[in-house]
Design a protein around this motif. Sequence first.
Motif, PDB file in Angstrom:
ATOM      1  N   ARG A 106      -4.930  46.181   3.867  1.00 59.19           N
ATOM      2  CA  ARG A 106      -3.954  47.459   3.988  1.00 59.19           C
ATOM      3  C   ARG A 106      -4.289  47.899   5.576  1.00 59.19           C
ATOM      4  O   ARG A 106      -5.526  47.586   6.505  1.00 59.19           O
ATOM      5  N   ILE A 107      -3.147  48.455   6.311  1.00 57.97           N
ATOM      6  CA  ILE A 107      -3.708  48.844   7.812  1.00 57.97           C
ATOM      7  C   ILE A 107      -3.264  50.543   7.645  1.00 57.97           C
ATOM      8  O   ILE A 107      -1.948  51.068   7.033  1.00 57.97           O
ATOM      9  N   PHE A 108      -4.308  51.128   8.473  1.00 60.69           N
ATOM     10  CA  PHE A 108      -3.961  52.683   8.104  1.00 60.69           C
ATOM     11  C   PHE A 108      -4.244  53.560   9.848  1.00 60.69           C
ATOM     12  O   PHE A 108      -4.168  52.268  10.755  1.00 60.69           O
ATOM     13  N   ASP A 109      -3.643  54.589   9.902  1.00 54.96           N
ATOM     14  CA  ASP A 109      -4.062  54.875  11.485  1.00 54.96           C
ATOM     15  C   ASP A 109      -4.856  55.759  12.052  1.00 54.96           C
ATOM     16  O   ASP A 109      -5.658  55.329  10.356  1.00 54.96           O
ATOM     17  N   ALA A 110      -5.513  56.527  12.408  1.00 54.49           N
ATOM     18  CA  ALA A 110      -6.024  56.734  12.947  1.00 54.49           C
ATOM     19  C   ALA A 110      -6.990  57.924  12.390  1.00 54.49           C
ATOM     20  O   ALA A 110      -7.862  58.410  12.717  1.00 54.49           O
ATOM     21  N   GLN A 111      -5.820  58.203  11.770  1.00 54.20           N
ATOM     22  CA  GLN A 111      -6.056  60.185  11.129  1.00 54.20           C
ATOM     23  C   GLN A 111      -6.501  59.119   9.028  1.00 54.20           C
ATOM     24  O   GLN A 111      -6.367  59.985   8.177  1.00 54.20           O
ATOM     25  N   GLY A 112      -6.223  58.023   8.443  1.00 54.62           N
ATOM     26  CA  GLY A 112      -6.433  57.560   7.592  1.00 54.62           C
ATOM     27  C   GLY A 112      -5.406  57.158   6.804  1.00 54.62           C
ATOM     28  O   GLY A 112      -5.321  56.809   5.803  1.00 54.62           O
ATOM     29  N   GLU A 113      -3.910  57.665   7.380  1.00 56.69           N
ATOM     30  CA  GLU A 113      -2.494  57.703   7.031  1.00 56.69           C
ATOM     31  C   GLU A 113      -2.145  55.963   6.614  1.00 56.69           C
ATOM     32  O   GLU A 113      -2.310  55.154   7.728  1.00 56.69           O
ATOM     33  N   VAL A 114      -1.536  55.752   6.050  1.00 53.76           N
ATOM     34  CA  VAL A 114      -1.468  53.953   4.952  1.00 53.76           C
ATOM     35  C   VAL A 114       0.112  53.867   5.805  1.00 53.76           C
ATOM     36  O   VAL A 114       1.344  54.705   5.634  1.00 53.76           O
ATOM     37  N   VAL A 115      -0.765  52.950   6.600  1.00 48.80           N
ATOM     38  CA  VAL A 115       0.489  52.264   7.354  1.00 48.80           C
ATOM     39  C   VAL A 115       1.456  51.063   7.093  1.00 48.80           C
ATOM     40  O   VAL A 115       2.754  50.238   7.580  1.00 48.80           O
ATOM     41  N   ALA A 116       1.124  50.051   6.752  1.00 52.27           N
ATOM     42  CA  ALA A 116       1.281  48.607   5.984  1.00 52.27           C
ATOM     43  C   ALA A 116       0.556  48.903   4.619  1.00 52.27           C
ATOM     44  O   ALA A 116      -0.976  48.865   4.381  1.00 52.27           O
ATOM     45  N   ASP A 117       0.977  48.749   3.408  1.00 49.38           N
ATOM     46  CA  ASP A 117       0.574  49.001   2.039  1.00 49.38           C
ATOM     47  C   ASP A 117       1.208  47.402   1.048  1.00 49.38           C
ATOM     48  O   ASP A 117       1.752  46.834   1.580  1.00 49.38           O
ATOM     49  N   ASN A 118       0.452  47.817  -0.435  1.00 44.06           N
ATOM     50  CA  ASN A 118       0.780  46.624  -0.782  1.00 44.06           C
ATOM     51  C   ASN A 118       1.327  47.183  -2.178  1.00 44.06           C
ATOM     52  O   ASN A 118       0.332  48.370  -2.609  1.00 44.06           O
ATOM     53  N   VAL A 119       3.081  46.878  -2.857  1.00 46.13           N
ATOM     54  CA  VAL A 119       2.925  47.895  -4.240  1.00 46.13           C
ATOM     55  C   VAL A 119       3.615  46.299  -5.308  1.00 46.13           C
ATOM     56  O   VAL A 119       3.444  45.412  -4.974  1.00 46.13           O
ATOM     57  N   ALA A 120       2.963  46.845  -6.160  1.00 48.69           N
ATOM     58  CA  ALA A 120       3.134  46.021  -7.428  1.00 48.69           C
ATOM     59  C   ALA A 120       4.641  45.359  -7.311  1.00 48.69           C
ATOM     60  O   ALA A 120       5.211  46.296  -7.285  1.00 48.69           O
ATOM     61  N   THR A 121       4.626  43.752  -7.934  1.00 49.89           N
ATOM     62  CA  THR A 121       6.258  43.662  -7.844  1.00 49.89           C
ATOM     63  C   THR A 121       6.254  42.447  -9.004  1.00 49.89           C
ATOM     64  O   THR A 121       5.141  41.813  -9.190  1.00 49.89           O
ATOM     65  N   TYR A 122       7.306  41.857  -9.237  1.00 49.47           N
ATOM     66  CA  TYR A 122       8.002  40.886 -10.107  1.00 49.47           C
ATOM     67  C   TYR A 122       8.594  39.437  -8.980  1.00 49.47           C
ATOM     68  O   TYR A 122       9.186  40.195  -8.037  1.00 49.47           O
ATOM     69  N   GLN A 123       8.063  38.250  -9.085  1.00 50.38           N
ATOM     70  CA  GLN A 123       8.557  36.892  -8.068  1.00 50.38           C
ATOM     71  C   GLN A 123       8.548  36.430  -9.084  1.00 50.38           C
ATOM     72  O   GLN A 123       7.518  35.825 -10.182  1.00 50.38           O
ATOM     73  N   VAL A 124       9.425  35.777  -8.672  1.00 50.12           N
ATOM     74  CA  VAL A 124       9.851  33.924  -9.551  1.00 50.12           C
ATOM     75  C   VAL A 124       9.187  32.312  -8.798  1.00 50.12           C
ATOM     76  O   VAL A 124       9.555  33.248  -7.047  1.00 50.12           O
ATOM     77  N   GLN A 125       8.599  31.980  -8.536  1.00 49.85           N
ATOM     78  CA  GLN A 125       7.914  31.101  -8.092  1.00 49.85           C
ATOM     79  C   GLN A 125       8.256  29.860  -8.467  1.00 49.85           C
ATOM     80  O   GLN A 125       8.444  29.495  -9.648  1.00 49.85           O
ATOM     81  N   ILE A 126       7.951  28.429  -7.581  1.00 49.25           N
ATOM     82  CA  ILE A 126       7.845  27.177  -8.902  1.00 49.25           C
ATOM     83  C   ILE A 126       6.995  26.019  -7.974  1.00 49.25           C
ATOM     84  O   ILE A 126       7.124  26.380  -7.182  1.00 49.25           O
ATOM     85  N   THR A 127       6.634  25.113  -8.754  1.00 44.38           N
ATOM     86  CA  THR A 127       5.056  24.704  -8.711  1.00 44.38           C
ATOM     87  C   THR A 127       6.218  23.149  -8.382  1.00 44.38           C
ATOM     88  O   THR A 127       6.177  23.096  -9.202  1.00 44.38           O
TER      89      THR A 127
END
Length: 616
Positions: free
Chosen positions: A72-93
């Motif tokens: 993740r990426i934070f600013d100088a005060q600890g605020e999250v500026v790039a985060d990850n959220v759970a989701t579902y995806q479809v993929q093919i192998t």
Amino acid sequence: MLYRQPDRLHDHGRARRVFRMRILLGAVVSLFVILILFGRAAWLQIAQHDYYSAKAEQNRTRIVVLPPERGRIFDAQGEVVADNVATYQVQITPEHSRDVRAELDMLARVLELDSAEVEALAERIRVGRRFDPVLVKADLDEVERARIARLKPWLQGTEIVSSLKRVYPYRELLAHVVGYVGRINAEDVKRIDADAYQGTQYIGKTGIERQYEDRLHGVPGYRVVEVDALGREIEVLETVRPTPGHDLALSIDVGLQGIAAAALGEYAGAVVAEDPRDGAIRAMVSRPSFDPNLFVDGIGRDTYRALLEDPDRPLYNRVTTAAYPPGSTIKPLMGVVGMEDGLIEPDERFFAGPYYQIPGNKHRYRDWRKWGHGWVDFEESVFRSVDVYYYDLAYRMGIDRMHEFLTDFGLGQPTGIDLPGERSGLIPSRDWKRRVKDEIWFPGETVIAGIGQGYMLTTILQLADMTATLAQSGTRHRPWLVADNRGMRPPVEIERTDAWRRAREAMLAVVEHERGTANKIAAPYPIAGKTGTAQVFSVAQDEEYDAEELERRLHDHALFVGFAPFDDPELAVAVIAEHGGSGSGTAAPIARKVMDFWFGVEPDSEIQPEFSEYGD
């Protein structure tokens, strides 16, 4: 009868010899066949044991790659500026599919993918490895998941997996700094380490996300599972957890960033705020901007075309890749080199009339003030922004000396900030014009370079760094965004002379003196600064510039650079408001609002920071 007896004996002997030869040949052939069989058996059971054991094991087990969580990426005060959220995806192998193209076509119908998306997926599969899963669509809703589940018997290589999706909570506010990730495409596959990106569907495309891709990405893990004849998981046999990517802390302060963006208002332009003590970038705003979340899972063609064709160019980072004439903002620096070279005495009076003429030349280089400024010294030349003073200084200095000093100072070359795609700008010289344009240099070009016009181009980041160096009387730090870079490169020390003090005091008078061009932004704390304009087009010798009669897009760009507090600088700011016309009336007030927030001063007029939380 007695005559033929020997022939019969002879035939019998030959028959026995033929028989023995046949037996021998049969034995040889049999032995050869046996040797081949034994050799083949030995080859399969000994030399190829590991291979066929693995193939047999694959019928019973499957290796599932576990992609790492992106840092993740934070600013100088600890605020999250790039985060990850759970989701579902479809993929093919591809390795698990009987017919990859048929599965793609079926998924296209189910998920309503257009032909361009399907072809991009096909190309990604073609250049990749067959055992690497390829993302088809992310952020699936319940209906899409149900449709794919019903078609599972016909989609052998397709699976739905839970994953983490990148999100940018502040959207447009930090788009040009943080950047964005996007799906790994065919071009990315050609340049990345395929093993390091197993199971990974995203890669940094711009900004910090691209600059620090190696640190943000992490290391994949895997899970060995036992499967039945239909490929369904029965039991997990072994798990090696992935190593998450490293989190990054930026020097950016989101609060200051929001104020700077709001202060720009409707103007296209840029604001940079730098700590002159160490080069930390506290705010970096480019306007207009865009929502980086649009690019994470693939932006639509119409939306992307609209961004590309927007005349205000929201995808363009005006801080690092746009180059503008610096205008009068370089006058304090010109004064430093003039004093150090003995070309001017700071207290000596100079008559600045309405125009300047090169000796023996009739062309008039006009001052911005129609009737001139009269007798001025160096300090007055700065706080009143006297063009004629610097026309004369530049002519006597010469373009080569100007080029040498300004380049050593950091103008016209990349600052080295930790962002990709930084532009160098241009500090012209005789050699440059001869090499690039195959033309000689003219004295008149030196004259206009003295006020930051003509061929001269700098980025706003360079002007912020120039201002920070002036604030420190010649100590120049490389600007940086990620905290780990602090002190990575030692500062450049330019010899300190009294010229630095005189230049700083002249910049203080720009704001503090009653006749200073930025005296309207005087604050409770002492600000030193310099206004400027960057010409959009040239005015003919017998014409006058009349902003009221021009279209907005033909107005000059408004510039201001400054630092505060004067005695112990903590913040250096550079502002450009495109087509803002007046550095004093447009750009300087923007800088004042940024400084007020940083130093905790209540602004004279109400201003709300620009924030854009994801999901609002």
